[in-house]
Scaffold this active site. Sequence first.
Site, PDB file in Angstrom:
ATOM      1  N   TYR A  51      23.344  -7.025  -3.254  1.00  0.00           N
ATOM      2  CA  TYR A  51      22.954  -5.854  -2.457  1.00  0.00           C
ATOM      3  C   TYR A  51      23.421  -4.608  -3.184  1.00  0.00           C
ATOM      4  CZ  TYR A  51      20.368  -5.997   1.814  1.00  0.00           C
ATOM      5  OH  TYR A  51      19.345  -6.024   2.705  1.00  0.00           O
ATOM      6  N   GLU A  53      22.407  -0.899  -2.242  1.00  0.00           N
ATOM      7  CA  GLU A  53      21.791   0.321  -1.699  1.00  0.00           C
ATOM      8  C   GLU A  53      22.297   1.550  -2.456  1.00  0.00           C
ATOM      9  OE1 GLU A  53      22.471   0.394   2.514  1.00  0.00           O
ATOM     10  OE2 GLU A  53      20.911  -1.081   2.897  1.00  0.00           O
ATOM     11  N   ASP A 197      -2.566   7.373  -8.531  1.00  0.00           N
ATOM     12  CA  ASP A 197      -2.208   5.981  -8.242  1.00  0.00           C
ATOM     13  C   ASP A 197      -2.865   5.132  -9.328  1.00  0.00           C
ATOM     14  OD1 ASP A 197      -2.061   3.364  -7.393  1.00  0.00           O
ATOM     15  OD2 ASP A 197      -2.513   3.811  -5.281  1.00  0.00           O
ATOM     16  N   THR A 223       1.775  -0.023  -9.279  1.00  0.00           N
ATOM     17  CA  THR A 223       2.338  -1.345  -9.059  1.00  0.00           C
ATOM     18  C   THR A 223       2.712  -1.872 -10.444  1.00  0.00           C
ATOM     19  OG1 THR A 223       0.134  -2.317  -9.190  1.00  0.00           O
ATOM     20  CG2 THR A 223       0.996  -1.903  -6.985  1.00  0.00           C
ATOM     21  N   LYS A 226      -0.031  -5.770 -11.893  1.00  0.00           N
ATOM     22  CA  LYS A 226      -1.469  -5.919 -12.191  1.00  0.00           C
ATOM     23  C   LYS A 226      -1.652  -5.901 -13.712  1.00  0.00           C
ATOM     24  CE  LYS A 226      -2.415  -4.261  -7.582  1.00  0.00           C
ATOM     25  NZ  LYS A 226      -2.906  -3.178  -6.717  1.00  0.00           N
ATOM     26  N   ARG A 232       6.005  -8.587  -9.025  1.00  0.00           N
ATOM     27  CA  ARG A 232       5.456  -7.814  -7.901  1.00  0.00           C
ATOM     28  C   ARG A 232       6.435  -6.709  -7.546  1.00  0.00           C
ATOM     29  NH1 ARG A 232       1.302 -10.825  -6.437  1.00  0.00           N
ATOM     30  NH2 ARG A 232       0.584  -9.133  -5.135  1.00  0.00           N
TER      31      ARG A 232
HETATM   32  C1  LIG Z   1      -2.697  -2.831  -5.425  1.00  0.00           C
HETATM   33  C2  LIG Z   1      -2.771  -1.390  -5.091  1.00  0.00           C
HETATM   34  C3  LIG Z   1      -1.872  -0.790  -4.196  1.00  0.00           C
HETATM   35  C4  LIG Z   1      -0.921  -1.560  -3.326  1.00  0.00           C
HETATM   36  O1  LIG Z   1      -0.123  -2.458  -3.918  1.00  0.00           O
HETATM   37  P1  LIG Z   1       0.567  -3.643  -3.079  1.00  0.00           P
HETATM   38  O2  LIG Z   1       1.628  -4.068  -4.030  1.00  0.00           O
HETATM   39  O3  LIG Z   1      -0.506  -4.659  -2.842  1.00  0.00           O
HETATM   40  O4  LIG Z   1       1.103  -3.078  -1.814  1.00  0.00           O
HETATM   41  C5  LIG Z   1      -1.945   0.575  -4.016  1.00  0.00           C
HETATM   42  N1  LIG Z   1      -2.855   1.311  -4.662  1.00  0.00           N
HETATM   43  C6  LIG Z   1      -3.757   0.764  -5.498  1.00  0.00           C
HETATM   44  C7  LIG Z   1      -4.749   1.639  -6.188  1.00  0.00           C
HETATM   45  C8  LIG Z   1      -3.742  -0.598  -5.743  1.00  0.00           C
HETATM   46  O5  LIG Z   1      -4.645  -1.131  -6.568  1.00  0.00           O
END
Ligand SMILES: *Cc1c(COP(=O)(O)O)cnc(C)c1O
Length: 415
Positions: A51, A53, A197, A223, A226, A232
Site C-alpha cells: 500500500y 497512498e 485521449d 491507457t 493497447k 492494464r
Molecule cells: C480504452 C479507452 C478508454 C478507457 O480505458 P479503460 O481502461 O477501458 O477504462 C478511454 N478512452 C479511449 C479513447 C479508449 O480507447
Amino acid sequence: MDELKRTDPEIYQLIKDEERYEIDSVRLIPSENYVSKAVLEATGSILTNKYSEGYPGRRYYEGQRYVDQIEMIAIDRARALFKVDHANVQPYSGSPANLAVYFALLKPGDTIMGLSLPHGGHLTHGWQASITGTFWRSAQYVVDRESHVVDFDKIREMARAERPKIIVTGGTAYPRLWDFKSFSEVAKEVGAILLADISHIAGLIVGGVHPDPVPYADVIMTTTHKTLRGPRGAMIMCRNEYAEAIDKAVFPGLQGGPHNHTTAAIAVALKEASTPEFKAYAKKMVSNAKTLADELLARGFSLVSGGTDNHLILVDLTNKKVIGTKGAKALDAAGIVCNKNTVPYDPRKPFSPSGLRFGTPAVTSRGMGDAEMRQIGKWIDEAIAHANDEAALKRIAAEVTEMCRRFPAPGITLN
Ligand SMILES: *Cc1c(COP(=O)(O)O)cnc(C)c1O
C-alpha cells in the site's frame, strides 16, 4: 503456475484454456495486445502486497523504499518517451483517468465536448450513459456523413455555440489521423482546455507513425494496455501548470492506493517502447492494417472512411446482408476474434450495430505480416459469406489455428 493449479484447479484450468485460445486464434480487437513475458512477470509480482497512498517521497505509509524508486522510474520513463513535463502513472485504467482529468479541471455543470460514441468516440468523452455525460454538460461532435472524418468547420461552430470548458480528441473506432493542431486552434479560440485521449494510438505516437499531440494538447491521457503493449492501466501527462491539479484529482480525489505491480509493469513497458524494435513494431501495425484494409476492399467490403491511417479498421457490413452481432459471432467460430461496432449514422442500435471493428496490434506482436493479413482478409470474407454454415466456420478455424501455431505469442509458452 504449479501453486495455482494445486490451490484452485478451476481457475488454473480456465487460465490455461484462455492461454490456448489466445494462441490458437487471430485476435483482431484493436484495444487488445500480447504483453511481453517481462511485463507479465512485473504484473504478477509481490508488489501487489503493497500500500502506498501518496506520491514518491510524499507517502502516507512507511515502507516505500523500493516502491518510491519504481514509481519514479515509471514517471521518468514516461516523461522521456512522450517528452512531457509531468506524468501521473497511478490511474487504475483509462476511464478513471479521464474522470480524474475532468475532476481536476472542470466544475460541476461545465461542458465537455467530445466525439460522439456512435461516431467512434469513447463513453468517457461525455456520452449520456457515462458519469461524464450526466455529472457534466456535454456536447458531442460527429464525423461527416460522406467522408467519415471530423469536419473542423462544424467543430468550430459547435465550440462557439456550446463554449466547452474542455475539448477531447481521441476515440475507440476512428481509423484516421487526429489533427491536434486544428483542435488546439479551436480550443484556444473558445478558451477551452484540450485533452488528447491517445489510449488507442499511444504506441503509434511513440513509434513515430502518428502526429504527436504534445505541442498542442494541455493534457494527454493514455491507457497503457493497447498499442503501448503494457499492463492494464493509464497515465495522465500534462504541462507543469496542470500537474498539481491532476495529481490531487487522482489521489486523494478519486483513488486510494496505487497498484504498484501495475506501476512496475508500466515502467517495463515504457522501457520496451523506447527501443528501435518498438518503432518497427508501430510501423508494422499501420502497414498491416493498410494491407488488411486493401484486402477487404478488394473483396467488396465497405470500410468507414474508405480505409485506415492507423491500427484499426471499421467495416460496415450492410452491403453483405449480415448484421454486426452475427458477423462477429461467425468470425469467433472461425477463430477470428473481433467486436461488433456501430458505424457513423448507424440506423441500428448499439447492442446490435451494423459494423465490425478490426485492429492489428496483437497479430503484429506475433510477427504476422502482409501475407498473413491477406490470408486473414480472405478468411473474414469466407466466414461472413458462410455466417450460417457451422461446418464452413469450423474448417476456417482449423486453418486459422494452423497458421497461428507458426507465430509464437509473446508472453505465452505452452508446456
Ligand atoms: C480504452 C479507452 C478508454 C478507457 O480505458 P479503460 O481502461 O477501458 O477504462 C478511454 N478512452 C479511449 C479513447 C479508449 O480507447
